[in-house]
Design an enzyme around this catalytic site. Sequence first.
Site, mmCIF file in Angstrom:
data_model
loop_
_atom_site.group_PDB
_atom_site.id
_atom_site.type_symbol
_atom_site.label_atom_id
_atom_site.label_comp_id
_atom_site.label_asym_id
_atom_site.label_seq_id
_atom_site.Cartn_x
_atom_site.Cartn_y
_atom_site.Cartn_z
ATOM 1 N N SER A 108 0.589 -1.231 -0.049
ATOM 2 C CA SER A 108 -0.028 -0.055 0.118
ATOM 3 C C SER A 108 1.032 1.226 -0.147
ATOM 4 C CB SER A 108 -1.032 -0.145 1.195
ATOM 5 O OG SER A 108 -0.228 0.164 2.397
ATOM 6 N N LYS B 125 1.337 4.280 6.710
ATOM 7 C CA LYS B 125 0.523 5.194 5.761
ATOM 8 C C LYS B 125 1.143 6.499 5.794
ATOM 9 C CE LYS B 125 -2.705 1.818 5.038
ATOM 10 N NZ LYS B 125 -2.679 1.088 4.105
#
Length: 193
Positions: free
Chosen positions: A52, A92
Amino acid sequence: MERTFGRRVWNRVGATSGRSSAILRGGIACAAGLAIFQLCCPFSIGVVQGSSITPTYRPGQLFLLDRHYYQDHPIRRGDVVVVQCDDHTMIKRVFGIAGDSIWLLIQPDGNKIERYIVDPRLLSRLQRATRHWDIGRLTHLKVPPGAIYLLGDCTEASIDSRSFGAVSISSIVGRVTPLRPGAGSAAIRRGDG
């Protein structure tokens, strides 16, 4: 003669168990020292799992996690952080901080819902387009106080705040720093809106 042999064996066993207990005490002291070091040292090494955050960080890449960074520094857009959400630990990028306005284009796609971040420069065009065509709906959200909005750099492969919403600042484990120079320089482009 049998008694002498028995004493020798017993002395060896006693000496061995004395060495074993010294080794055991040394091992316990070493483990306790490492535990104290882990608690006091603000840094730890992590390994990226999943894709991700590619291309910035690739699966299997090592990174340095500074767990105390935000005690002395503010959270900024573009920072890469490790957060603990529910039972998941994720890496993230901070896309929005408290007070930021974010627009999403939400499109049903079969049995799932796609959520796309809208560039503020395209907002008025998309608002007109959604009135004339069935391309989805626009949703506005504001990042609440004490929270951050997170995205993965590879937005197609990332489960992030578009799915679970803004997360509390208290869920931040630490700030990520690449272990090799030049890594981690890619960032999600964001308009001020």
